[in-house]
Design an enzyme around this catalytic site. Structure first.
Site, PDB file in Angstrom:
ATOM      1  N   HIS A 357       0.957  -1.217  -0.150  1.00  0.00           N
ATOM      2  CA  HIS A 357      -0.019  -0.103   0.030  1.00  0.00           C
ATOM      3  C   HIS A 357       0.610   1.185  -0.001  1.00  0.00           C
ATOM      4  O   HIS A 357       2.039   0.972   0.240  1.00  0.00           O
ATOM      5  CB  HIS A 357      -1.101  -0.113   1.225  1.00  0.00           C
ATOM      6  CG  HIS A 357      -0.607   0.042   2.412  1.00  0.00           C
ATOM      7  ND1 HIS A 357      -0.734   1.311   3.084  1.00  0.00           N
ATOM      8  CD2 HIS A 357      -0.173  -0.806   3.389  1.00  0.00           C
ATOM      9  CE1 HIS A 357       0.045   1.149   4.511  1.00  0.00           C
ATOM     10  NE2 HIS A 357       0.439   0.159   4.804  1.00  0.00           N
ATOM     11  N   ASP A 367       6.000   2.135   7.311  1.00  0.00           N
ATOM     12  CA  ASP A 367       4.892   1.801   7.136  1.00  0.00           C
ATOM     13  C   ASP A 367       4.361   2.810   6.311  1.00  0.00           C
ATOM     14  O   ASP A 367       3.774   3.708   7.004  1.00  0.00           O
ATOM     15  CB  ASP A 367       4.225   1.510   8.611  1.00  0.00           C
ATOM     16  CG  ASP A 367       2.710   0.817   8.193  1.00  0.00           C
ATOM     17  OD1 ASP A 367       2.286   0.834   7.178  1.00  0.00           O
ATOM     18  OD2 ASP A 367       1.953   0.592   9.107  1.00  0.00           O
ATOM     19  N   GLU A 404      -5.019   1.396   2.627  1.00  0.00           N
ATOM     20  CA  GLU A 404      -5.129   0.303   3.354  1.00  0.00           C
ATOM     21  C   GLU A 404      -5.259   0.438   5.003  1.00  0.00           C
ATOM     22  O   GLU A 404      -5.667  -0.330   5.819  1.00  0.00           O
ATOM     23  CB  GLU A 404      -3.636  -0.540   3.264  1.00  0.00           C
ATOM     24  CG  GLU A 404      -3.412  -1.756   3.896  1.00  0.00           C
ATOM     25  CD  GLU A 404      -2.685  -1.655   5.285  1.00  0.00           C
ATOM     26  OE1 GLU A 404      -2.567  -2.750   5.825  1.00  0.00           O
ATOM     27  OE2 GLU A 404      -2.439  -0.740   5.811  1.00  0.00           O
ATOM     28  N   GLU A 405      -4.709   1.738   5.477  1.00  0.00           N
ATOM     29  CA  GLU A 405      -4.488   2.046   6.810  1.00  0.00           C
ATOM     30  C   GLU A 405      -5.875   1.811   7.305  1.00  0.00           C
ATOM     31  O   GLU A 405      -6.154   1.663   8.518  1.00  0.00           O
ATOM     32  CB  GLU A 405      -3.881   3.246   7.199  1.00  0.00           C
ATOM     33  CG  GLU A 405      -2.313   3.107   6.696  1.00  0.00           C
ATOM     34  CD  GLU A 405      -1.593   2.270   7.743  1.00  0.00           C
ATOM     35  OE1 GLU A 405      -2.252   1.474   8.485  1.00  0.00           O
ATOM     36  OE2 GLU A 405      -0.187   2.131   7.675  1.00  0.00           O
ATOM     37  N   ASP A 432       4.389  -4.789   3.300  1.00  0.00           N
ATOM     38  CA  ASP A 432       3.683  -3.702   3.879  1.00  0.00           C
ATOM     39  C   ASP A 432       4.676  -2.981   4.463  1.00  0.00           C
ATOM     40  O   ASP A 432       5.375  -2.254   3.817  1.00  0.00           O
ATOM     41  CB  ASP A 432       2.591  -4.203   4.987  1.00  0.00           C
ATOM     42  CG  ASP A 432       1.710  -3.204   5.740  1.00  0.00           C
ATOM     43  OD1 ASP A 432       2.319  -1.843   5.702  1.00  0.00           O
ATOM     44  OD2 ASP A 432       0.442  -3.348   5.729  1.00  0.00           O
ATOM     45  N   HIS A 529       3.012   4.202  13.001  1.00  0.00           N
ATOM     46  CA  HIS A 529       1.722   4.914  12.972  1.00  0.00           C
ATOM     47  C   HIS A 529       1.769   6.431  13.575  1.00  0.00           C
ATOM     48  O   HIS A 529       0.781   6.718  14.112  1.00  0.00           O
ATOM     49  CB  HIS A 529       0.493   4.224  13.317  1.00  0.00           C
ATOM     50  CG  HIS A 529       0.006   3.007  12.517  1.00  0.00           C
ATOM     51  ND1 HIS A 529      -1.261   2.316  12.716  1.00  0.00           N
ATOM     52  CD2 HIS A 529       0.635   2.654  11.346  1.00  0.00           C
ATOM     53  CE1 HIS A 529      -1.106   1.677  11.819  1.00  0.00           C
ATOM     54  NE2 HIS A 529      -0.099   1.482  10.854  1.00  0.00           N
TER      55      HIS A 529
HETATM   56 ZN   LIG Z   1       1.208  -0.615   6.539  1.00  0.00          ZN
END
Ligand SMILES: [Zn+2]
Length: 713
Positions: A357, A367, A404-405, A432, A529
């Protein structure tokens, strides 16, 4: 997303990376599964492996992480365009595929913490901040929040629920601590965050606060950013709390693609769809959770509930009151998948799909941009082969998913759009978080585990020897690998995990039965994140010379290349059958332990034996593939359809979108896989009739898969 094993970081000291040197293929052990004669392919692979460059991967990473790029923002669109440009430069037939999907972004989030006497202890949330990070003050940085969060304005007492697992809520109930009408404060870790909100909602909580405890993700682990890789005091883990274990993707269109022309009448109300929380939730730093935990009264935290903040934790309620405001702006917003295709020369209707993604909560260095940067170098390598006149036997599709998140949305909508044709997809390779450290890890369907080991045996590690060899060495340093698969291979083989959820393989495998893998290079990763998952953190902590981006570019590209050119699909159904037999034996023991002696496992076990015998026969055909193209084509189709036969038409009880009878995300874990989920979840719920019915469904699926293999010429 992708935090399947949030606590299984590597504690091995990384050896100093040796400088990159010319890539040569390590000597290959005899024949390669799926190939009649591997000699020609080995030369193609060597040419591919020479292309991916650490320097260029680092340049991609820098470009991809220049701005925060959450799904549906203009910066996200720019990211998609960058990827499309790279795909086109490599010679892929490329399109940007839009979908219109329901997404929230926060209008307002407030947190006020009051003492019992009404004194204001904290007005937050506090902005994420450390000394000396160049990325945190970009005006494009939004406040942290939960995707799919409910809106609300709640003032209530607080109950501390540890990790917010089912057993944690059960313990609170056993202690007569009522969470009804309360704000549940739980720490991140152990299970998917959406499950925590789901359980709190089921038990009557009014709202949820999720925070990162320094014991799991912070100073207890090591130095915090910017001194080290771990989560600093004010850092917050954003993330989706969608109930993706019900179904992922656009909440308004389960099973249907949210194309731009899909009429609103074809969409269902999200809040009644079952995959959206009804109560508000807010993510917090340990800085902001501390005044709540410190002042909370009630019984002391039981064994295993105390975190690493420097005072005694209590369960509550009492001692503190919280006012929480969450106003979420829900709109149908446009997202953009990037799809690049190469037409196969021999089997154009068979597709090998490889994806990652591109949307991120903020800058998303690890990420997902590390995965994207590596994928772009894989694609460049394939492009060089194309320019040299090579064509793959099968068609190849490289995919860069969006949103995706928020809940695997871009991949799910694409898979739903292609539902009638996914039999064409012979494999889906996911990446990912490509790189956050030096330790290679992988998960896969059992039929592709050996394939993965072989692929990694052909790629050099920056630490010397093959990736396979370093993978084995690093596995020896991990005593715990929480996994339920039975050891179907020699004990010193590196472990390949089972696929649960938390990334884009879910729609492929669990909705459509496409054999899938998921790979990463792991390490201490305390900025997951958050705004600190940026280029500065990455080059300081994860991969300063981008050598692991280069490694992952080679592994990821080689997965796709080797699958695309194989004579016969290299699925190992013997390994698959062995694992299933192990799952059944474990379920039978569980049933006996639960006093369900009458439950008849006979037909399912007979079907598993039938599947095993069929797998052994077809394995012999695979190792000596016929030169007859028509026969080969029939064999390949049978191999592909065997995985599809493992789907059940009606799906799992209460969550029909999940159709795979062997793997699903656990309803109460979210990321971690539940194996033979229909049966195991019925046993866990003590539902003997449902277990019997699900054993029938499983037996039917296994018989179907066995018959499919039996029919191979
Ligand atoms: Zn991810």
């Amino acid at each position: 997303m992708n935090m399947r094993r949030p606590l299984a970081f590597c504690f091995l000291l990384a050896l100093a990376p040796v400088p990159s040197r010319a890539q040569s293929v390590p000597p290959l052990a005899a024949p390669v599964f799926g190939y009649a004669d591997f000699g020609r392919e080995a030369r193609i692979e060597a040419r591919f492996l020479a292309v991916p460059s650490a320097k260029l991967a680092g340049q991609h990473l820098k470009a991809l992480t220049a701005e925060p790029h959450r799904a549906s923002t203009p910066q996200d669109r720019k990211t998609a365009e960058y990827i499309a440009r790279m795909f086109r430069q490599a010679g892929l037939e490329t399109e940007i595929v839009p979908y219109r999907v329901l997404l929230n972004q926060p209008k307002a989030e407030r947190l006020e913490v009051y003492s019992a006497s009404g004194q204001l202890l904290l007005a937050g949330p506090t902005r994420e901040h450390v000394d000396g990070d160049a990325y945190q003050d970009n005006p494009g940085v939004e406040m942290p929040f939960h995707g799919s969060a409910g809106s609300g304005d709640v003032t209530a007492q607080v109950v501390y629920a540890n990790y917010g697992r089912r057993e944690d809520f059960d313990l609170l109930a056993a202690r007569h601590i009522d969470v009804r009408g309360k704000i549940v404060l739980a720490r991140y870790g152990a299970i998917f965050r959406g499950v925590k909100v789901y359980l709190a909602e089921q038990r009557g909580a009014a709202a949820v606060l999720l925070y990162s405890d320094p014991e799991d993700d912070g100073y207890s682990k090591g130095d915090t950013y910017p001194e080290g890789p771990w989560r600093p005091e004010t850092s917050v883990q954003s993330g989706s709390v969608q109930y993706l274990f019900k179904y992922p993707g656009d909440p308004e269109t389960p099973g249907v693609a949210s194309t731009l022309d899909l009429p609103d009448s074809a969409r269902i109300p999200a809040r009644r769809s079952g995959n959206q929380p009804l109560i508000p939730s807010i993510p917090l730093s340990y800085h902001d959770a501390a005044p709540i935990l410190k002042n909370l009264k009630g019984p002391g935290a039981p064994q295993g509930w105390q975190g690493a903040l420097p005072f005694r934790y209590h369960l509550g309620p009492g001692g503190v009151r919280v006012h929480l405001v969450s106003q979420q702006d829900y709109q149908r917003r446009v997202i953009w998948d990037v799809i690049g295709r190469i037409k196969g020369a021999e089997f154009p209707d068979e597709w090998v799909i490889a994806g990652n993604h591109h949307d991120a909560w903020f800058y998303g260095a690890a990420d997902p941009s590390s995965g994207t940067a590596a994928m772009l170098e894989s694609v460049r390598g394939i492009g060089v082969l194309l320019r040299q006149g090579w064509r793959p036997k099968r068609s190849m599709i490289f995919a860069s998913w969006d949103a995706e998140e928020e809940g695997l949305i871009g991949s799910t909508e694409w898979v739903e759009q292609h539902a009638g044709t996914t039999e064409n997809a012979v494999a889906y390779f996911n990446m990912d978080v490509g790189v956050c450290g030096p330790d290679f890890i992988a998960s896969a369907v059992p039929s592709l585990k050996q394939f993965l080991r072989e692929v990694t045996g052909s790629v050099l590690s920056p630490l010397g020897g093959s990736v396979y060899r370093q993978w084995r060495i690093s596995e020896l340093g991990h005593s715990e690998r929480n996994d339920i698969s039975t050891p179907a291979v020699a004990e010193d083989e590196p472990h390949v995990g089972v696929l649960g959820s938390g990334s884009d393989f879910t729609p492929f495998l669990q909705h459509e039965g496409v054999p899938s893998t998921d790979i990463a290079s792991e390490g201490p990763y305390g900025v997951y994140h958050s705004v600190f998952d940026n280029f500065a953190w990455y080059t300081q902590n994860a991969d300063p010379h981008f050598l692991y981006l280069q490694e992952m570019a080679r592994v990821f590209g080689l997965e796709a290349l080797r699958m695309a050119d194989a004579d016969v699909l290299p699925y190992d159904y013997v390994a698959y059958a062995r694992e299933i037999a192990g799952y059944l034996a474990a379920a039978r023991r569980k049933a006996l332990d639960a006093g369900m002696e009458a439950l008849d496992f006979g037909p399912a076990q007979a079907a598993a034996s039938h599947f095993f015998a069929a797998a052994e026969r077809v394995h012999r055909l695979q190792t000596t593939p016929s030169g007859d193209l028509d026969k080969l084509d029939k064999l390949n189709k049978a191999l592909r359809r065997a995985e599809i036969a493992l789907l059940s038409e009606n799906g799992l009880p209460n969550r029909p979108w999940y159709r795979h009878t062997i793997y699903a995300p656990g309803e109460f874990t979210g990321y971690a896989a539940m194996v033979i989920p229909g049966v195991n979840e019925a046993l866990d719920a003590r539902g003997e009739n449902r277990a019997a019915q699900q054993l029938n469904v499983l037996a039917h699926a296994l018989d179907g898969a066995a018959r499919t293999l039996d029919a191979a010429p």
